[in-house]
Design an enzyme around this catalytic site. Structure first.
Site, PDB file in Angstrom:
ATOM      1  N   ASP A  88      -3.339  -7.571 -18.315  1.00  0.00           N
ATOM      2  CA  ASP A  88      -3.961  -8.729 -18.955  1.00  0.00           C
ATOM      3  C   ASP A  88      -4.206  -9.890 -18.008  1.00  0.00           C
ATOM      4  O   ASP A  88      -4.831 -10.872 -18.393  1.00  0.00           O
ATOM      5  CB  ASP A  88      -3.085  -9.233 -20.107  1.00  0.00           C
ATOM      6  CG  ASP A  88      -1.849  -9.965 -19.606  1.00  0.00           C
ATOM      7  OD1 ASP A  88      -1.225  -9.470 -18.640  1.00  0.00           O
ATOM      8  OD2 ASP A  88      -1.496 -11.011 -20.181  1.00  0.00           O
ATOM      9  N   LYS A 126       0.848  -2.538  -6.965  1.00  0.00           N
ATOM     10  CA  LYS A 126       0.367  -1.898  -8.192  1.00  0.00           C
ATOM     11  C   LYS A 126      -0.825  -1.000  -7.884  1.00  0.00           C
ATOM     12  O   LYS A 126      -0.881   0.157  -8.314  1.00  0.00           O
ATOM     13  CB  LYS A 126      -0.034  -2.965  -9.226  1.00  0.00           C
ATOM     14  CG  LYS A 126       1.121  -3.756  -9.814  1.00  0.00           C
ATOM     15  CD  LYS A 126       0.626  -4.712 -10.896  1.00  0.00           C
ATOM     16  CE  LYS A 126       1.771  -5.496 -11.522  1.00  0.00           C
ATOM     17  NZ  LYS A 126       1.321  -6.357 -12.635  1.00  0.00           N
ATOM     18  N   ASP A 173       0.993  -3.008 -17.002  1.00  0.00           N
ATOM     19  CA  ASP A 173       1.697  -4.247 -16.727  1.00  0.00           C
ATOM     20  C   ASP A 173       2.666  -4.478 -17.881  1.00  0.00           C
ATOM     21  O   ASP A 173       2.579  -3.818 -18.924  1.00  0.00           O
ATOM     22  CB  ASP A 173       0.670  -5.387 -16.636  1.00  0.00           C
ATOM     23  CG  ASP A 173       1.320  -6.742 -16.451  1.00  0.00           C
ATOM     24  OD1 ASP A 173       2.288  -6.824 -15.677  1.00  0.00           O
ATOM     25  OD2 ASP A 173       0.860  -7.706 -17.081  1.00  0.00           O
ATOM     26  N   GLY A 206       6.480  -7.405 -12.316  1.00  0.00           N
ATOM     27  CA  GLY A 206       7.081  -8.314 -11.345  1.00  0.00           C
ATOM     28  C   GLY A 206       8.486  -8.731 -11.733  1.00  0.00           C
ATOM     29  O   GLY A 206       9.123  -9.492 -11.017  1.00  0.00           O
ATOM     30  N   ARG A 244       9.634  -5.839  -9.615  1.00  0.00           N
ATOM     31  CA  ARG A 244       9.435  -6.758  -8.496  1.00  0.00           C
ATOM     32  C   ARG A 244       8.283  -6.303  -7.592  1.00  0.00           C
ATOM     33  O   ARG A 244       8.388  -6.345  -6.374  1.00  0.00           O
ATOM     34  CB  ARG A 244      10.717  -6.865  -7.674  1.00  0.00           C
ATOM     35  CG  ARG A 244      11.880  -7.512  -8.389  1.00  0.00           C
ATOM     36  CD  ARG A 244      11.621  -8.968  -8.680  1.00  0.00           C
ATOM     37  NE  ARG A 244      12.845  -9.682  -9.029  1.00  0.00           N
ATOM     38  CZ  ARG A 244      12.873 -10.819  -9.703  1.00  0.00           C
ATOM     39  NH1 ARG A 244      11.743 -11.362 -10.126  1.00  0.00           N
ATOM     40  NH2 ARG A 244      14.011 -11.415  -9.969  1.00  0.00           N
TER      41      ARG A 244
END
Length: 1208
Positions: free
Chosen positions: A832, A812, A411, A694, A806
Site C-alpha cells: 500500500d 523486498k 507488505d 520493516g 526489518r
C-alpha cells in the site's frame, strides 16, 4: 570548473562545484543547470527545453504512416501482410485477395481507431495544460502568459489553489518566514499538505520592484526523476546559499492555504520532475502469451511442412501425369518445368493453409481479456462502501495469470493491518504503563477493563483518544520528572503541523499515522503541541505555554531510522531529543544506562510479542560551545555540492551518541477485517505467502500468528538471526537438515525414500510436516548474496510461510526477483505504500491497496482495491475463471481452425495438388470472423465450471492453474489431433458418399460445388455442437451466439448463392443456385448428420468415461452440488467454523522522509474444502498431488549451480 565572465571571481573562490562542467553542448548530456533570474537572453544560450509539453504521438500527417509502422512491428500483422502480398501474385494465388485483406484491415482499423482516440485525448489534455495562464514578471511588470511560453529563469507569481507551472525555486510568499503549503497528489498520490519554505535571503522579496531587480543565479543538478531530492546553490550578492528539495515547488503541485508566492523557474516542460517520471512501466506478459508465441512458431513450421509435402506431390503429379494433359490443362506461361510448378504450388498452399493461425485469434484474446477486466471492475463484492472504492483492473493483459499464482509477497503495515495507530503502552524510566490489573493483580483483558481515563481536566485533549491505565496520568499529575520529560519529547520531536480552526480545536497534520498517534498521546496527557514556526515550537505543558527555540531537526530517513530535534528551553539549556527504532537507538546510549536498558529491552520484547509497534526515546544535553562548533560543521556539510547527504549523516551520527534512555512507546496497528480467513483460504489453495515487513522480529512473528500464517500445529518455526555470512549459512543448513530428517521417517517408522529424488530441491519439496521461516533484515542481506541465495531459496520454498522482517524496499524487490529467477512460478506482490512500489513492479502481478499511505502503490500496480480480503476473490474467483476461460478458448480455437484448414490438405491428394480450395472463397473469409467468432468469444468471456461460491469453498480448485494443466503443450497437441481427426472425417465421409450418390431425379450428385457446400455445412454444425459440449455455463448470450451463428451461416449461404447477387456480380458469385439445390437433397442431410455424429460421439464417449472413471475436482464439486440440491434440508445444517485470535500487529518506522529540514528552513471460513472427501469416496485430487510430485522431481536442483533454474 570554468567560471563564466558574468560570474564574479568571489563566487568562484566561494567553491562552485568542481564535479560539474560549465555547460553541455546543445546535443550532449546536460551535466548541470544554470538559471539566472530575469535574464532570458543569458538563459537562451543554453537552449533549455520550453515549458510546452507533448504527450501525444501523432498528428494529422504522421498518424497513418506512424501507426501502420507500429502495428506492423507486431509479428502477426507482418505475417498476414506477407500472405496478402503472396495472394496478389496470380501465378500462386488460388484465393482472392479479400480473404486476407478483409480480416487484416478490420484488425488494423480497430487498433488504429483505438490509438487515434487515445491520442486525441492526449492532444486535448496537452492543449489544455499548455494554454493555462500564468503571471510572469517581464520587464518589471506582471504579465499573463500561457504556460507554454514560460522560460527557465522567469519569475512567476502563483495564487492560492493554482497549479505550479514548472519546477520553481520558491523565492517568497504571503506567509511569514517565506512558508507556503502545497498538495502533491499528482506527483506522489499523497493528499496531505506539505510545507515548503524560501531561503531567508529571498523571503523578503515580496515586492514586485525588488523581484524585478533580483539577478541571482542558480547552479544545480541536471534534470532527473528524483521527486524527493534537489541539490543546488544560489549565487547572489557575492554570497552563496545552499538549496534543497524543501525550497522547491514542483510542477503538478497545487498551492494551498497560501495567498500568493513567487518562484524562479529552474526546470521547464519535459525537464520537470513530473515529466521525467512519466516513463512507462515494464511491460508484463503472461505464461500463456509466451506459450502461444512458441506454439505459433510450431504451427508455422507445421504449415511449411504441409506446403513442402503438397509441393513435392504437385511436382511428381505434373511430371508423371500432368505432362500428358498439356492440351487440356496447359501450364502457365511462366512455368517451364514440373519442379517450378511445385515451387509455385508451395506458396499457393502456404496461402490456403494459413488459417491454422488466423489473425482473429489475437483480436479475440484481447476482447476476452477486456471482458474479464470489466468483470473485476464491476464486482460489487470487491467494492469498499466505507471508502467508496471499487476494485480496478489497471491492465488487461494479466487476468489469466491471476489463476496461476503460487507465491504472494505481502507488505504488513497498511496491507494486513489498517495503518490506523493507537497509543497502547509505554515504558518510562523502567516502569511499564498501559496494562490494567484487577483486584487480585491479574491483567484485565480488553472486554473486562473499566472505563477509560477521564481527560476532562485538559480542555485541549482529543476526545477520541482512549487509554485505560490511570497510573500514567497520576505520574504526570504528581510531577514525575521522567514522565514529564517523556511526554515533552513526544511533543517536541516530530514534524507534525498543527492547525487550529477554532479556539481549542487542534488538528494535526502528520507525515505518518504513528507520529500523529504519539503527538496526540502527549497532547492528552497535558503536553500539547500548539504551534510552530521555522525557529520555534510552542507547547502547552499542563496549561502553561512554553516556547522552545528550535535549533535543528535531524530528519528521519530509511538509513538512519531515527529523528532528532535540538531545542533551547526558556532557561537557555540546549537539549537533543531523539526517537527511533530500537535496533538503531540502543547502540547509541551512554554506558551508564545499562540497567535501565535491560529493563526497557524486556518491555520492548513484551510489547513486540503482543504485536505492537515500538520506538525508543532518548535525550542528550549539549553545552553551548559544543553546539556552536557542531552547528558550523553542519552548515558546511549542508553547503557541500557533492556527497551532501553523506556528510550530513556523518555530522548527525556524531551528535546522536552517548544519549540517556528515557523509555519506549508501543503503538497498536489493528489487523484488517478478514485477513486471517483470507490467508487460511489462500494457503488451502497451495499459495505460499511471504510477508516482507520493516517491523522487528517479535512483532512480525506475532502478526504471523494473528493472521494464521503461523500456527501452533506447525512442526517448527525456524528463526534466522545470524549477523555474519557463516552464521546465516549455518542456520539455513540446520533448518534444511531438520526438514530432511523429519521427511525420512513418517509415522510408525515407515520410510518413503523412494519418493525422494537424489536432488536436494526435490527432497525439500517432499518434506513431511509444516514449517515456517522467519529471517531478519541483516541476515537476509547475507542470504541474498550470490553464493548463498540458492540455499536461502531452497530452505524458504520448503516452508509453508516465510516472514522477512526489518527489510528495506530494495530487499523486498530482491526477494521477489530471486523467486522469479529460480522458480517456475507466478508471483504476486501486494502493498500500500511507496516502499512497496519496487516489489510491486518486480513481481509478475502487482496489487496496490488504496490505504493510508497515498496511492503510490496503486499507481504502480496492475490491480488495486481497498482491503486485503478482496485478494481471495480476485484470485480464487476472477483469476481462476479467467485462466479457465482463456484455456478453453484457446483449445477450441486451435481445434476448429485445424478442422477447417486440414480439409484442404486431404483434398490436395485428389485434385492433382493444384492448390484448389475445397470451400467457396467467401466461406473462407467469413468462417473465423462471422460464423465461429461469437460463440467462442461468449465461452471465453462467460464460461464457468463451478459457481463463485464453490470456487471460494473449495480452494483446491485453484491448483490446476498453478500446475498449468488446462492449456499446455500436451493439451495443445490433443486439440490439434482432434481437429485433424475431425478434418479427416469431414472430407472422406462426404467424399465417399458423393462417389456413388445420386439426386432425386437420378442424376449424379457428385460435383465440386455441392461437395463444397456439404463439407462447409458439416463443419459449421460440427464446431457449433462441439462448443455446445465445451460450454459449462449457459447464458442467453451463449444460446443466442451459437444458434444465431448457425442461422447467420445459412442466411449468408443462401444469399450468396442467389440469382440476385449473380446477376450483379457474375464473376464473383459463381455458386448460383447451388445451396438451394444441394441442401434440398436428403442424401446431403444424411451425410451431414453422419459426419456430425461420427465426429462428436468419440468426444462424448471419452468425457463420459473420464467423468465416471477419473473425475477431476470440479466434476466432484458439481456432483456435490447435485447432492445438495436433492438433500437441501441436510446440508442447511452444515455450520460455519469460526476462527478467533489476537488481532494485534507490529510497528515499523515510516519509510518516508519527514518534514524536518523543511520546518527548520521555515484489517468464518467454510471448511467444506477440507471435508470434500465426505461427499464422495473417490480421490479427486490425488492426480493433482502426483503431478505436483512429478513436477517437483523433474525440477533441476539449484544447488548444482546458479545457472540451472529451480523449477517448482
Amino acid at each position: 570548473m570554468t567560471v563564466p565572465k558574468e560570474m564574479p571571481e568571489k563566487w568562484a573562490r566561494a567553491g562552485a562545484p568542481h564535479s560539474w562542467s560549465r555547460k553541455k553542448p546543445s546535443w550532449g548530456t546536460e551535466e548541470e543547470r544554470r538559471a539566472r533570474a530575469n535574464d532570458r537572453e543569458y538563459n537562451e544560450k543554453f537552449q533549455y527545453a520550453s515549458n510546452c509539453i507533448k504527450t501525444s504521438k501523432y498528428n494529422i500527417l504522421t498518424f497513418l504512416p506512424v501507426n501502420l509502422f507500429e502495428q506492423f512491428q507486431e509479428v502477426a500483422n507482418t505475417y498476414f501482410l506477407f500472405l496478402l502480398i503472396l495472394q496478389l501474385i496470380p501465378q500462386i494465388s488460388s484465393l482472392s485477395w479479400f480473404t486476407t485483406i478483409v480480416p487484416l484491415v478490420l484488425v488494423l482499423t480497430i487498433t488504429a481507431v483505438k490509438d487515434a482516440t487515445d491520442d486525441y485525448f492526449r492532444h486535448k489534455s496537452d492543449n489544455q495544460v499548455n494554454n493555462r495562464q500564468s503571471q510572469v514578471l517581464i520587464n518589471g511588470v506582471l504579465q499573463q502568459e500561457q504556460w507554454m511560453n514560460v522560460c527557465v529563469g522567469d519569475i512567476i507569481k502563483l495564487e492560492n489553489n493554482q497549479f505550479v507551472a514548472a519546477d520553481l525555486l520558491l523565492l517568497s510568499s504571503s506567509e511569514p518566514h517565506g512558508l507556503c503549503y502545497i498538495e502533491t497528489a499528482e506527483l506522489d498520490g499523497e493528499t496531505n499538505m506539505k510545507v515548503r519554505q524560501a531561503i531567508p535571503v529571498t523571503s523578503e522579496l515580496g515586492d514586485i520592484s525588488k523581484l524585478a531587480k533580483f539577478d541571482g543565479e542558480v547552479i544545480c543538478e541536471p534534470p532527473n526523476n528524483k521527486l524527493d531530492k534537489f541539490s543546488g546553490t544560489l549565487y547572489w550578492k557575492e554570497n552563496k546559499f545552499p538549496l534543497s528539495n524543501q525550497n522547491m515547488l514542483l510542477r503538478g503541485c497545487v498551492l494551498r492555504n497560501t495567498e500568493w508566492c513567487f518562484g524562479l523557474v529552474i526546470f521547464a516542460g519535459p525537464d520537470t520532475k513530473l515529466m521525467q517520471n512519466s516513463g512507462r512501466t515494464k511491460f508484463k506478459r503472461t505464461s500463456i502469451d509466451r506459450l502461444m508465441n512458441t506454439l505459433v512458431l510450431w504451427i508455422f513450421g507445421f504449415l511449411v511442412c504441409m506446403g513442402v509435402i503438397l509441393a513435392i506431390g504437385n511436382a511428381i503429379w505434373e511430371h508423371e501425369v500432368g505432362t500428358r494433359f498439356q492440351v487440356y490443362l496447359p501450364w502457365d506461361e511462366a512455368v517451364d518445368s514440373a519442379f517450378f510448378s511445385g515451387f509455385l504450388s508451395f506458396w499457393s498452399y502456404i496461402i490456403i493453409l494459413n488459417t491454422v493461425v488466423p489473425i482473429s485469434l489475437y483480436v479475440s484474446v484481447e476482447v476476452i481479456r477486456l471482458g474479464h477486466s470489466y468483470f473485476i471492475n464491476w464486482d460489487k463484492k470487491m467494492f469498499c462502501m466505507k471508502k467508496r472504492t471499487p476494485a480496478e483492473a489497471r491492465t488487461t493483459t494479466l487476468n489469466e495469470e491471476l489463476g496461476q499464482v503460487e507465491y504472494i509477497f505481502s507488505d504488513k503495515t497498511g496491507t494486513l493491518t489498517q495503518n490506523i495507530m493507537v497509543f497502547n503502552k509505554c515504558s518510562i524510566h523502567g516502569r511499564s504503563y498501559g496494562d490494567v490489573f484487577d483486584v487480585l493483580g491479574h491483567k484485565a483483558e480488553l472486554g473486562e477493563r473499566p472505563e477509560p481515563i477521564d481527560f476532562s481536566f485538559n480542555p485541549l485533549a482529543d476526545k477520541k483518544f482512549l487509554f485505560w491505565d490511570p497510573t500514567l496520568l497520576e505520574a504526570v499529575k504528581m510531577g514525575d520528572r521522567h514522565t514529564h520529560e517523556f511526554f515533552r519529547l513526544l511533543s517536541l520531536c516530530h514534524t507534525v503541523m498543527s492547525e487550529e480552526k477554532n479556539e481549542g480545536e487542534l488538528y494535526y497534520k502528520a507525515q505518518s499515522p504513528d507520529e500523529g498517534a504519539l503527538v496526540t498521546a502527549a497532547r492528552n496527557f497535558g503536553f500539547v503541541f500548539r504551534s510552530r514556526t521555522p525557529k520555534t515550537i510552542t507547547v502547552h505543558e499542563l496549561g502553561t505555554a512554553i516556547t522552545y527555540q528550535l535549533l535543528a531537526i535531524l530528519d528521519f530517513n530509511n538509513i538512519r531510522k531515527r529523528m532528532s530535534v535540538i531545542v533551547r528551553n526558556p532557561e537557555g539549556k540546549i537539549r537533543l531529543y531523539c526517537k527511533g527504532a530500537d535496533t538503531i537507538l540502543l547502540e547509541r546510549l551512554h554506558h551508564s544506562t545499562q540497567e535501565l536498558l535491560n529493563t526497557t529491552t524486556d518491555h520492548l520484547n513484551e510489547y513486540a510479542g503482543e504485536g505492537l509497534r515500538t520506538l525508543v526515546l532518548a535525550y542528550k544535553d549539549l553545552d553551548e560551545e559544543y553546539y556552536e562548533e557542531w552547528a558550523e560543521r553542519r552548515l558546511q556539510a549542508s553547503l557541500a555540492q557533492d556527497s551532501r547527504e553523506d556528510r550530513l549523516a556523518s555530522v548527525y551520527e556524531e551528535v546522536e551518541s552517548d544519549m540517556v534512555l528515557l523509555g519506549a512507546t508501543a503503538i497498536e496497528d489493528k489487523l484488517q477485517q478478514g485477513v486471517p480467513e483470507t490467508i487460511a483460504l489462500l494457503t488451502l489453495a497451495n499459495i505460499k505467502i511471504w510477508v516482507l515487513t520493516g517491523d522487528k522480529q517479535e512483532t512480525a512473528v506475532n502478526i504471523g500468528y494473528s493472521c494464521k500464517m503461523l500456527t501452533d500445529d506447525m512442526t517448527e518455526v525456524f528463526i534466522v538471526t545470524g549477523h555474519t555470512v557463516l552464521e546465516v549459512r549455518e542456520e539455513l543448513r540446520k533448518a534444511r537438515e531438520k526438514m530432511m530428517d523429519s521427511s525420512r521417517t513418517v509415522g510408525n517408522g515407515f520410510t518413503y525414500q523412494e519418493k525422494l529424488s537424489s536432488k536436494l530441491a526435490s527432497v525439500l519439496e517432499a518434506v513431511a510436516g509444516e514449517y515456517a521461516l522467519v529471517i531478519n533484515g541483516h541476515s537476509l542481506a547475507h542470504a541474498l548474496e550470490a553464493d548463498m541465495e540458492l540455499e536461502f531459496l531452497e530452505t524458504a520454498c520448503a516452508c509453508k510461510a516465510v516472514i522477512c522482517c526489518r527489510v528495506t524496499p530494495l530487499q523486498k524487490a530482491q526477494v521477489v526477483e530471486l523467486v522469479k529467477k529460480y522458480k517456475k512460478a507466478v508471483t504476486l506482490a501486494i502493498g500500500d505504500g511507496a516502499n512497496d512500489v519496487s516489489m510491486i513492479k518486480t513481481a509478475h502481478i502487482g496489487v496496490g491497496i488504496s490505504g493510508q499511505e497515498g496511492i503510490q502503490a496503486v499507481l504502480a500496480s496492475d490491480y488495486s482495491f481497498s482491503q486485503f480480503k478482496f485478494l481471495q476473490r480476485l484470485l480464487l474467483v476472477h483469476g481462476r475463471w479467467s485462466y479457465l476461460r482463456m484455456c478453453k478458448f484457446l483449445c477450441y480455437f486451435f481445434y476448429k481452425n485445424f478442422a477447417f484448414t486440414m480439409v484442404h490438405f486431404w483434398f490436395g491428394f485428389f485434385c492433382g495438388f493444384s492448390a484448389q480450395t475445397v470451400y467457396d472463397q467467401y466461406f473462407i473469409t467469413l468462417y473465423n470472423i462471422v460464423y465461429t467468432s461469437l460463440p467462442v468469444l461468449a465461452m471465453g468471456v462467460f464460461d464457468q465450471d463451478v459457481p463463485e461460491q464453490r470456487s471460494m469453498e473449495y480452494p483446491k480448485l485453484y491448483e490446476p492453474g498453478q500446475l498449468n494443466l488446462l492449456f499446455n503443450k500436451r493439451e495443445f497437441f490433443i486439440c490439434i489431433a482432434q481437429g485433424i481427426y475431425t478434418s479427416v472425417l469431414m472430407f472422406f465421409i462426404p467424399y465417399g458418399v458423393f462417389a456413388e450418390a445420386t439426386r432425386d431425379d437420378g442424376t449424379q450428385l457428385a460435383d465440386y460445388q455441392s461437395f463444397a457446400v456439404t463439407v462447409a455445412t458439416s463443419l459449421v454444425i460440427v464446431v457449433s455442437v462441439q462448443i455446445g459440449l465445451d460450454t459449462g455455463y449457459w447464458t442467453a448470450i451463449n444460446h443466442f451466439f451459437i444458434w444465431g451463428s448457425l442461422a447467420v451461416y445459412f442466411a449468408i449461404l443462401f444469399a450468396m448463392h442467389s440469382n440476385g447477387l449473380f446477376d450483379m456480380f457474375p464473376n464473383q458469385f459463381r455458386f448460383v443456385g447451388n445451396a438451394q439445390n444441394t441442401l434440398a437433397q436428403p442424401t446431403v442431410w444424411l451425410t451431414i448428420v453422419l459426419t456430425t455424429v461420427v465426429c462428436i460421439m468419440p468426444v462424448v464417449a471419452f468425457r463420459f468415461l473420464r467423468l465416471h472413471l477419473k473425475p477431476d475436482l470440479s466434476d466432484t464439486v458439481r456432483y456435490t452440488q447435485l447432492v445438495r440440491k436433492k438433500q437441501k434440508a441436510q446440508h442447511r445444517c452444515m455450520r460455519r467454523v469460526g476462527r478467533t485470535g489476537s488481532r494485534r500487529s507490529g510497528y515499523a518506522f515510516s519509510h518516508q522522509e519527514g518534514f524536518g529540514e523543511l520546518i527548520m528552513s521555515g484489517k468464518n471460513m467454510r471448511v467444506s474444502s477440507l471435508a470434500l472427501s465426505s461427499f464422495t469416496t473417490r480421490s479427486s485430487s490425488s492426480w493433482i498431488e502426483s503431478l505436483r510430485r512429478k513436477k517437483s522431481d523433474s525440477a533441476s536442483s539449484p544447488s548444482g549451480g546458479a545457472d540451472k533454474p529451480l523449477k517448482g
